[in-house]
Design a protein around this motif. Structure first.
Motif, PDB file in Angstrom:
ATOM      1  N   SER A   1       0.820  -1.214   0.000  1.00  0.00           N
ATOM      2  CA  SER A   1       0.000   0.000   0.000  1.00  0.00           C
ATOM      3  C   SER A   1       0.852   1.262   0.000  1.00  0.00           C
ATOM      4  O   SER A   1       0.418   2.325  -0.463  1.00  0.00           O
ATOM      5  N   SER A   2       2.082   1.164   0.538  1.00  0.00           N
ATOM      6  CA  SER A   2       3.013   2.295   0.599  1.00  0.00           C
ATOM      7  C   SER A   2       4.370   1.754   1.027  1.00  0.00           C
ATOM      8  O   SER A   2       4.501   0.574   1.366  1.00  0.00           O
ATOM      9  N   LEU A   3       5.372   2.633   1.019  1.00  0.00           N
ATOM     10  CA  LEU A   3       6.702   2.192   1.459  1.00  0.00           C
ATOM     11  C   LEU A   3       7.419   3.343   2.159  1.00  0.00           C
ATOM     12  O   LEU A   3       7.493   4.457   1.628  1.00  0.00           O
ATOM     13  N   ARG A   4       7.937   3.047   3.326  1.00  0.00           N
ATOM     14  CA  ARG A   4       8.696   4.026   4.112  1.00  0.00           C
ATOM     15  C   ARG A   4       9.987   3.357   4.587  1.00  0.00           C
ATOM     16  O   ARG A   4      10.005   2.143   4.860  1.00  0.00           O
ATOM     17  N   VAL A   5      11.076   4.115   4.678  1.00  0.00           N
ATOM     18  CA  VAL A   5      12.343   3.589   5.204  1.00  0.00           C
ATOM     19  C   VAL A   5      12.793   4.434   6.383  1.00  0.00           C
ATOM     20  O   VAL A   5      12.473   5.625   6.489  1.00  0.00           O
ATOM     21  N   LEU A   6      13.551   3.783   7.266  1.00  0.00           N
ATOM     22  CA  LEU A   6      14.081   4.441   8.452  1.00  0.00           C
ATOM     23  C   LEU A   6      15.530   4.003   8.643  1.00  0.00           C
ATOM     24  O   LEU A   6      15.852   2.816   8.495  1.00  0.00           O
ATOM     25  N   ILE A   7      16.384   4.964   8.939  1.00  0.00           N
ATOM     26  CA  ILE A   7      17.790   4.675   9.256  1.00  0.00           C
ATOM     27  C   ILE A   7      18.052   5.172  10.665  1.00  0.00           C
ATOM     28  O   ILE A   7      17.761   6.329  10.988  1.00  0.00           O
ATOM     29  N   GLU A   8      18.579   4.302  11.513  1.00  0.00           N
ATOM     30  CA  GLU A   8      18.980   4.703  12.866  1.00  0.00           C
ATOM     31  C   GLU A   8      20.458   4.386  13.042  1.00  0.00           C
ATOM     32  O   GLU A   8      20.889   3.258  12.812  1.00  0.00           O
ATOM     33  N   ILE A   9      21.225   5.381  13.433  1.00  0.00           N
ATOM     34  CA  ILE A   9      22.638   5.189  13.739  1.00  0.00           C
ATOM     35  C   ILE A   9      22.790   5.304  15.245  1.00  0.00           C
ATOM     36  O   ILE A   9      22.299   6.267  15.865  1.00  0.00           O
ATOM     37  N   LYS A  10      23.457   4.311  15.843  1.00  0.00           N
ATOM     38  CA  LYS A  10      23.488   4.194  17.297  1.00  0.00           C
ATOM     39  C   LYS A  10      24.897   4.433  17.839  1.00  0.00           C
ATOM     40  O   LYS A  10      25.879   4.417  17.100  1.00  0.00           O
ATOM     41  N   THR A  11      24.970   4.658  19.146  1.00  0.00           N
ATOM     42  CA  THR A  11      26.269   4.735  19.797  1.00  0.00           C
ATOM     43  C   THR A  11      26.969   3.393  19.655  1.00  0.00           C
ATOM     44  O   THR A  11      26.343   2.370  19.396  1.00  0.00           O
TER      45      THR A  11
ATOM     46  N   THR B   1       7.335   6.080  -1.111  1.00  0.00           N
ATOM     47  CA  THR B   1       6.121   6.331  -1.892  1.00  0.00           C
ATOM     48  C   THR B   1       4.906   6.089  -1.009  1.00  0.00           C
ATOM     49  O   THR B   1       4.926   5.204  -0.152  1.00  0.00           O
ATOM     50  N   ARG B   2       3.877   6.891  -1.220  1.00  0.00           N
ATOM     51  CA  ARG B   2       2.593   6.676  -0.543  1.00  0.00           C
ATOM     52  C   ARG B   2       1.580   6.015  -1.479  1.00  0.00           C
ATOM     53  O   ARG B   2       0.425   5.826  -1.115  1.00  0.00           O
TER      54      ARG B   2
ATOM     55  N   THR C   1       5.461   0.076   5.975  1.00  0.00           N
ATOM     56  CA  THR C   1       4.440   0.975   5.452  1.00  0.00           C
ATOM     57  C   THR C   1       4.459   2.284   6.231  1.00  0.00           C
ATOM     58  O   THR C   1       5.080   2.393   7.292  1.00  0.00           O
ATOM     59  N   VAL C   2       3.750   3.261   5.688  1.00  0.00           N
ATOM     60  CA  VAL C   2       3.646   4.558   6.365  1.00  0.00           C
ATOM     61  C   VAL C   2       3.027   4.401   7.744  1.00  0.00           C
ATOM     62  O   VAL C   2       3.365   5.142   8.679  1.00  0.00           O
ATOM     63  N   ASP C   3       2.114   3.414   7.922  1.00  0.00           N
ATOM     64  CA  ASP C   3       1.501   3.183   9.231  1.00  0.00           C
ATOM     65  C   ASP C   3       2.243   2.104  10.029  1.00  0.00           C
ATOM     66  O   ASP C   3       1.693   1.460  10.906  1.00  0.00           O
ATOM     67  N   HIS C   4       3.538   1.906   9.687  1.00  0.00           N
ATOM     68  CA  HIS C   4       4.483   1.130  10.502  1.00  0.00           C
ATOM     69  C   HIS C   4       4.253  -0.378  10.541  1.00  0.00           C
ATOM     70  O   HIS C   4       4.510  -1.033  11.551  1.00  0.00           O
ATOM     71  N   LEU C   5       3.806  -0.959   9.438  1.00  0.00           N
ATOM     72  CA  LEU C   5       3.860  -2.412   9.291  1.00  0.00           C
ATOM     73  C   LEU C   5       5.286  -2.765   8.878  1.00  0.00           C
ATOM     74  O   LEU C   5       5.827  -2.193   7.939  1.00  0.00           O
ATOM     75  N   HIS C   6       5.922  -3.708   9.586  1.00  0.00           N
ATOM     76  CA  HIS C   6       7.340  -4.016   9.368  1.00  0.00           C
ATOM     77  C   HIS C   6       7.522  -5.006   8.219  1.00  0.00           C
ATOM     78  O   HIS C   6       7.077  -6.143   8.295  1.00  0.00           O
ATOM     79  N   PHE C   7       8.210  -4.584   7.145  1.00  0.00           N
ATOM     80  CA  PHE C   7       8.527  -5.484   6.036  1.00  0.00           C
ATOM     81  C   PHE C   7       9.899  -6.135   6.225  1.00  0.00           C
ATOM     82  O   PHE C   7      10.056  -7.340   6.105  1.00  0.00           O
ATOM     83  N   ASP C   8      10.904  -5.325   6.497  1.00  0.00           N
ATOM     84  CA  ASP C   8      12.271  -5.835   6.607  1.00  0.00           C
ATOM     85  C   ASP C   8      13.039  -4.979   7.619  1.00  0.00           C
ATOM     86  O   ASP C   8      13.012  -3.741   7.543  1.00  0.00           O
ATOM     87  N   ILE C   9      13.721  -5.645   8.555  1.00  0.00           N
ATOM     88  CA  ILE C   9      14.510  -4.962   9.575  1.00  0.00           C
ATOM     89  C   ILE C   9      15.904  -5.561   9.591  1.00  0.00           C
ATOM     90  O   ILE C   9      16.064  -6.775   9.745  1.00  0.00           O
ATOM     91  N   LEU C  10      16.915  -4.725   9.403  1.00  0.00           N
ATOM     92  CA  LEU C  10      18.313  -5.142   9.494  1.00  0.00           C
ATOM     93  C   LEU C  10      18.914  -4.450  10.703  1.00  0.00           C
ATOM     94  O   LEU C  10      19.244  -3.265  10.655  1.00  0.00           O
TER      95      LEU C  10
END
Length: 411
Positions: free
Chosen positions: A311-321, A336-337, A370-379
């Motif tokens: 339905s949509s696609l969102r990505v997130l990058i987190e850099i940690k200590t 994309t929405r 997704t934009v509403d935070h359904l998890h597709f892939d987590i590395l």
């Protein structure tokens, strides 16, 4: 004549039998024993065994700190358990000259129902120290660990941070000849980690040898002049720490372009409706990079494949200590929405500029959903860390806002 090494390891090997123990495993062990003493016997079925270590050889001099690095499953912890006399090797030998103190897991060597005070005296006695010798170091141990208020409380009521602080203080202050540490300092906060590094530098100047395992490359760099890289139970390289770390990072860069090797990692999660097929660290123009300067924008080039209609696609990058305890950069973008058809490949680049990171190796978390935070892939720290080079050693604490990163779609 040169100094006698305080640690000598020659052709060390360790293997574990797979499956349940029964008559066939007993027969296999008899065959192994027979072959060792020269009796002609058929070799046991190698498919029934897992080789954790193979032909490991190295030496450590008094006053030297040796770093041991490698991916999860490389054999680092198995090696330290053999040197700590927790498990026996299957082949080869290890000679350790002097008293050994090990810090392998949170709570190792502590009795949970005994107080901090009682555990200090218990550990000292196990190290062969007299009560008066332990008493001489007692106040220094308690002060270093910051557990003055809790020293007469059973350690089972301690937090993991208190446990590690006291365990390290005991191990370092009871004057062993060899100190073995396996990653447990990651539980402590940054201030305590710095304090531990300074203490270890001080004791090596006094002649103590240290074996130090960590995924924190900056801590390895600061403490160890020499390091050893393990991969699948074998020594890949031993030498100057900077060179060994460079080899380690370069060897892991292949994961950045082909994520099949991370497919079954316990740190990879998600529904699998979409998958990262490649992630490449690069400059803002898309040219692959091994590391980045202090003032240089860092970019990540992605390819994501939709396995089902999205339905949509969102990505997130987190850099940690470096100890993975805090997030210091968070960058999220809607790719994309609109609806994405099954089989579609989406290519895009996210650039962090400026990133405000000081020199170090920073674990990275990549998320697709997704934009509403359904998890597709987590590395979750599956890929090589983000390596920042430069002259300073301070730790960055700022968090990156959305406006500090940009997403560019690629053809």
């Amino acid at each position: 004549m040169g100094k006698t090494p305080i640690i000598e390891v020659e052709n060390l090997g360790k293997r574990y039998r797979l499956g349940s123990i029964g008559l066939s495993s007993l027969i296999d062990e008899v065959r192994v024993l027979g072959r060792r003493i020269g009796v002609p016997c058929n070799a046991p079925d190698s498919s029934k065994y897992l080789t954790a270590l193979e032909e490991i050889s190295f030496k450590v001099e008094p006053g030297e700190a040796l770093g041991i690095i490698g991916q999860n499953g490389a054999g680092k912890s198995t090696l330290l358990k053999i040197l700590s006399r927790i498990t026996e090797p299957s082949a080869g030998r290890a000679i350790l000259r002097g008293r050994v103190s090990s810090l392998l897991e949170v709570g190792t060597g502590f009795h949970p129902d005994m107080t901090g005070r009682e555990n200090i005296y218990l550990n000292g006695a196990l190290c062969g120290l007299t009560r008066s010798e332990i008493k001489e170091s007692f106040d220094s141990i308690v002060h270093f660990a910051h557990v003055e208020k809790f020293i007469d409380t059973p350690v089972k009521r301690y937090s993991s941070g208190m446990f590690v602080r006291l365990a390290f203080a005991v191990a370092a202050h009871l004057k062993p000849d060899i100190l073995i540490i396996d990653e447990v300092l990651a539980v402590g906060d940054l201030g305590f980690q710095k304090k531990c590094i300074e203490k270890m530098q001080d004791v090596t100047n006094g002649g103590m040898a240290i074996l130090f395992v960590s995924h924190n490359m900056q801590m390895i760099r600061r403490l160890c002049s020499r390091s050893m890289l393990l991969h699948k139970g074998k020594v890949v390289q031993t030498g100057e720490t900077g060179e060994v770390i460079s080899t380690y990072i370069q060897a892991n860069e292949g994961v950045g372009t082909n994520l099949e090797s991370a497919l079954f990692s316990e740190r990879r999660r998600g529904t699998g409706l979409a998958r990262f097929s490649s992630i490449t660290y690069c400059n803002k123009d898309g040219e692959p990079k091994k590391n980045f300067r202090l003032d240089e924008p860092a970019s990540f080039q992605f390819e994501i494949i939709a396995k089902e209609e999205l339905s949509s696609l969102r990505v997130l990058i987190e850099i940690k200590t470096e100890n993975e305890q805090e997030k210091i950069i968070v960058a999220g973008h809607d790719v994309t929405r609109e609806k994405v058809h099954s089989g579609t490949k989406l290519r895009f680049r996210v650039t962090l500029a400026p990133h405000n990171l000081m020199p170090g190796s920073y674990p990275i978390y990549f998320w697709a959903g997704t934009v509403d935070h359904l998890h597709f892939d987590i590395l979750d720290n599956c890929l090589p860390p983000l390596d920042i080079t430069g002259a300073h050693l301070n730790q960055a604490h700022s968090c990156l806002s959305q406006s500090d990163s940009t997403l560019t779609m690629l053809v």
